[in-house]
Structures are given as structure tokens and as C-alpha cells.
Design a protein around this motif. Structure first.
Motif, mmCIF file in Angstrom:
data_model
loop_
_atom_site.group_PDB
_atom_site.id
_atom_site.type_symbol
_atom_site.label_atom_id
_atom_site.label_comp_id
_atom_site.label_asym_id
_atom_site.label_seq_id
_atom_site.Cartn_x
_atom_site.Cartn_y
_atom_site.Cartn_z
ATOM 1 N N SER A 237 0.870 -1.204 0.096
ATOM 2 C CA SER A 237 -0.121 -0.396 0.230
ATOM 3 C C SER A 237 0.431 0.910 0.123
ATOM 4 O O SER A 237 0.864 2.547 1.041
ATOM 5 N N PRO A 256 3.459 4.191 3.749
ATOM 6 C CA PRO A 256 2.537 4.729 4.766
ATOM 7 C C PRO A 256 3.417 5.423 5.633
ATOM 8 O O PRO A 256 3.955 4.305 6.322
ATOM 9 N N GLU A 258 2.271 4.745 9.045
ATOM 10 C CA GLU A 258 1.549 4.086 10.335
ATOM 11 C C GLU A 258 2.735 2.783 10.162
ATOM 12 O O GLU A 258 3.203 1.898 10.978
ATOM 13 N N ARG A 259 2.571 2.326 8.483
ATOM 14 C CA ARG A 259 3.255 1.198 8.511
ATOM 15 C C ARG A 259 5.365 1.605 8.501
ATOM 16 O O ARG A 259 5.429 0.752 9.289
ATOM 17 N N LEU A 293 0.348 9.898 15.442
ATOM 18 C CA LEU A 293 -0.214 9.571 15.149
ATOM 19 C C LEU A 293 -0.849 9.177 16.050
ATOM 20 O O LEU A 293 -2.716 9.163 15.928
ATOM 21 N N ASP A 297 -4.466 9.858 14.037
ATOM 22 C CA ASP A 297 -4.696 9.357 13.113
ATOM 23 C C ASP A 297 -5.191 7.890 14.097
ATOM 24 O O ASP A 297 -3.727 6.340 13.808
ATOM 25 N N ASP A 299 -6.435 4.815 14.158
ATOM 26 C CA ASP A 299 -7.233 3.894 12.845
ATOM 27 C C ASP A 299 -6.002 3.509 12.422
ATOM 28 O O ASP A 299 -5.462 2.310 12.228
ATOM 29 N N ALA A 300 -6.060 4.448 11.589
ATOM 30 C CA ALA A 300 -4.492 3.975 10.961
ATOM 31 C C ALA A 300 -2.868 2.857 11.816
ATOM 32 O O ALA A 300 -2.568 2.455 11.152
ATOM 33 N N LEU A 301 -2.966 3.823 13.051
ATOM 34 C CA LEU A 301 -1.908 3.656 13.814
ATOM 35 C C LEU A 301 -2.125 1.534 14.061
ATOM 36 O O LEU A 301 -1.537 0.836 13.920
ATOM 37 N N ASP A 303 -4.954 -0.633 12.842
ATOM 38 C CA ASP A 303 -4.374 -1.062 11.962
ATOM 39 C C ASP A 303 -3.805 -1.586 11.466
ATOM 40 O O ASP A 303 -3.648 -3.106 11.366
ATOM 41 N N ALA A 304 -2.335 -0.461 11.327
ATOM 42 C CA ALA A 304 -0.743 -1.567 11.100
ATOM 43 C C ALA A 304 -0.255 -1.940 11.932
ATOM 44 O O ALA A 304 0.073 -3.762 11.309
ATOM 45 N N CYS A 337 -2.479 2.037 21.372
ATOM 46 C CA CYS A 337 -2.855 1.506 20.512
ATOM 47 C C CYS A 337 -2.027 0.131 19.875
ATOM 48 O O CYS A 337 -2.368 -0.032 18.723
#
Length: 339
Positions: A237, A256, A258-259, A293, A297, A299-301, A303-304, A337
Motif C-alpha cells: 500500500s 505510509p 503508520e506502516r 499518529l 490518526d 485508527d491507521a496506527l 490497523d497497521a 494503540c
């Protein structure tokens, strides 16, 4: 807090140069970096398009006989000639406003590979240069600096399916040689070092394959790359990012944020004791990104992180080691997170 906000002027300037640079990646013939020429053959006029190639010569492409349509393209090309200077001015305004930028020698290398098609062929910029460029993307300035003399480029090989062109090829080795900066390949052919500046090197890496650690030939790029464990996570991604330099903006593919952040924790858990100095840098970079993050952010952190630890026992153990080391080094950092 591990970061400070950039000024409104800086963020606005970066947004402006990003819009212009990304639009330029899908530009038409009006701003191609070459020129048109006419030749008469047996009384008839024909058009050619010529541009500099990577070895310093000229390549010429036959376009066809003189027509009204071709004449219109030539006129468009002449009218749009100043676009390159306009982009340079926008980049310099953003830098003057406080945005992070590449030093000249590094920007020259990244720009040459970009112009040669490295990123269009699926290449990805990784490492500290991307981490520093996140500052502009996120509108912040990291409080702890992180400089490097390494330029790290990657390609997913055959193990990661990306939404990037797969039919584009380029000559990475030729592009490096065309820089005429004295880069020579090491024995593995996956790393190039500057003969008069040993600390400046270009590394090419990819995902691990069935042959283990043996260098992998990436035909689309005409270069060998060093496989690394767990590299695929950082390359899934990818996003497009704009790096700044006094030469102008450079559009690259990058992980990205977060990744990148949680991958640094994984890398820390994988590094041997002999590489603890680099492992410390991994944790510092992870800390700043996770701090940002976690505030803006989550949610992004989250999820990663869940994607990372859900890939198997080996992934999970190393990620947990990195998270625990981060908690020890930065006890005040909110890691909620990463549960």
C-alpha cells in the motif's frame, strides 16, 4: 511531545508544491523535457522528437510527416517551457518557509532515478529520507534530528502485489553511472559507494525469496537487490510523496507513515546486538511517528499494528520486542494503540 507543528505558511507552501508536482507527473506533451525538430527527406517534411538519454547522448523518435496536429503539439510544447522553473520556485519557497528538504548530493541521486523511471517501474524510497520527508506530509518538525548518508531504495520483487505499473522498465545501473559522481558497486552489486566519500552509499533491497539472502535480479530495474526479512510489510500500500530540494520537487513512492512506524519496531526486534546503534535510531523514528499518529490518526496506527502482529509468531515476537524496548526507552509515550 516529540514534534512541533510547522507554520501555516510552510504547510500551505508544501500543499501548493505537492499539487503542482503531482499534476506534472501526468503532464502531457506540452511540458516534455525535450525538443521537436524537422527534417526534409526527398522534398517532404517530417517531425522528430529528441531528448537527452542517460549516457549523455541524444535519442530521436520519429513522429511522422508534417501535419496540423503535430504543429499544434509543437506550439503547446513551446508555450509550457517555463514549467520546470516554476516548480523549482515553488519548492524553494516551501523550503524558505521551513519545510524539510534533501541536501544537494542526495537530491541529485533521487531525482536522477525518478527521471529515469525508477518509481514508475514500481520502485519505492525507504529509510531515513522518507522519515524526514514525513515532516512536510504531516505538517510537523521532529524535535530529534535524524540524518543519514545512506539512500535506501526498494522494490517488492514478485512477493508483493502493488497498484503500480508492472510493464515499465528502466536501467538503474545506467542511471547511477550517468550521475558521474564516482559510485562503484560493492561485491554484492546491491550497494553502491562513492569512491571519494565512503559514507555516502546507495542500497537496493527487496523482499526475501526462496533463495534466502542471495541477491535477487530485478529485471524491470536492471539491478540486483538484497533481500531482507519482513520487508514486504513496509512496501504494501505505498503512497506518493513529494520530496523537496533546491532543484525542485521529486515525486516518489513511499511507505505510509503508520506502516513505517510499526515496521521500525519489527526491525528493532530483528537487529542483532552488533547493530544496536541503528536499532536506537529505529526506536527514535518509531517514537516520533507513534506520538503523532496516536494523537491524530489512531485508527491507521492501530490497523497497521494489528496487521503486523497477525502475520505469525515470528512477526509477533519481534514486534513485541520492539514495542517493549520502545516503552523502556520512552516510558511517557502512549502505546495504547499497540495492544
Amino acid at each position: 511531545m516529540y514534534f512541533d507543528d510547522l507554520s501555516t505558511t510552510a504547510t500551505a507552501s508544501y500543499a501548493t508544491v505537492c499539487s503542482a508536482a503531482l499534476a506534472e507527473t501526468v503532464r502531457g506533451v506540452a511540458s516534455l523535457p525535450g525538443s521537436f525538430s524537422r527534417k526534409k527527406v526527398k522534398g517532404k517534411t517530417y517531425w522528430y522528437y529528441q531528448l537527452a538519454n542517460l549516457v549523455g547522448g541524444q535519442s530521436q523518435i520519429f513522429l511522422g510527416p508534417d501535419t496540423a496536429e503535430l504543429a499544434q503539439l509543437v506550439a503547446q510544447h513551446k508555450q509550457a517551457a517555463p514549467q520546470g522553473e516554476h516548480l523549482r520556485q515553488l519548492a524553494r519557497l516551501a523550503i524558505a518557509a521551513g519545510c524539510a528538504y534533501l541536501v544537494p548530493s542526495h537530491s541529485r541521486i533521487v531525482a536522477r532515478l525518478a527521471d529515469a523511471g525508477f518509481f514508475k517501474a514500481g520502485g519505492i524510497l525507504i529509510g531515513t529520507h522518507v522519515y524526514m520527508a514525513y515532516q512536510n506530509l504531516l505538517g510537523v518538525r521532529w524535535r530529534s534530528g535524524a540524518q543519514t548518508q545512506d539512500l535506501d531504495f526498494a522494490h517488492p520483487g514478485r512477493n508483493v502485489s502493488l497498484a503500480l505499473p508492472t510493464d515499465v522498465t528502466m536501467d538503474t545501473k545506467g542511471a547511477i553511472e550517468s550521475l558521474e559522481m564516482g559510485f562503484v558497486p560493492l561485491r554484492s552489486l546491491t550497494t553502491y559507494v562513492k569512491s571519494d566519500e565512503a559514507d555516502l552509499q546507495i542500497d537496493f533491497v527487496t523482499t526475501r525469496h526462496r533463495a534466502g539472502d542471495a541477491p535477487l535480479r530485478i529485471e524491470a530495474l536492471n539491478i540486483d537487490m538484497q533481500p531482507l526479512k519482513f520487508m514486504e510489510f513496509a512496501m504494501e500500500s505505498p503512497i506518493q510523496m513529494v520530496l523537496l530540494s533546491n532543484m525542485g520537487p521529486i515525486v516518489v513512492n513511499a511507505p505510509p507513515p503508520e506502516r513505517y512506524a510499526v515496521h521500525k519496531l519489527l526491525v528493532h526486534g530483528e537487529r542483532p546486538q552488533s547493530m544496536r546503534s541503528k536499532a536506537g535510531k529505529d526506536l527514535e523514528q518509531a517514537a516520533t511517528l507513534i506520538d503523532y499518529l496516536g494523537k491524530y490518526d489512531q485508527d491507521a496506527l492501530r490497523d497497521a499494528w494489528q496487521d503486523l502482529v497477525g502475520r505469525g509468531k515470528g512477526w509477533q515476537e519481534r514486534a513485541m520486542q520492539g514495542r517493549d524496548a520502545l516503552a523502556t526507552r520512552h516510558p511517557a509515550l502512549d502505546l495504547s494503540c499497540l495492544n
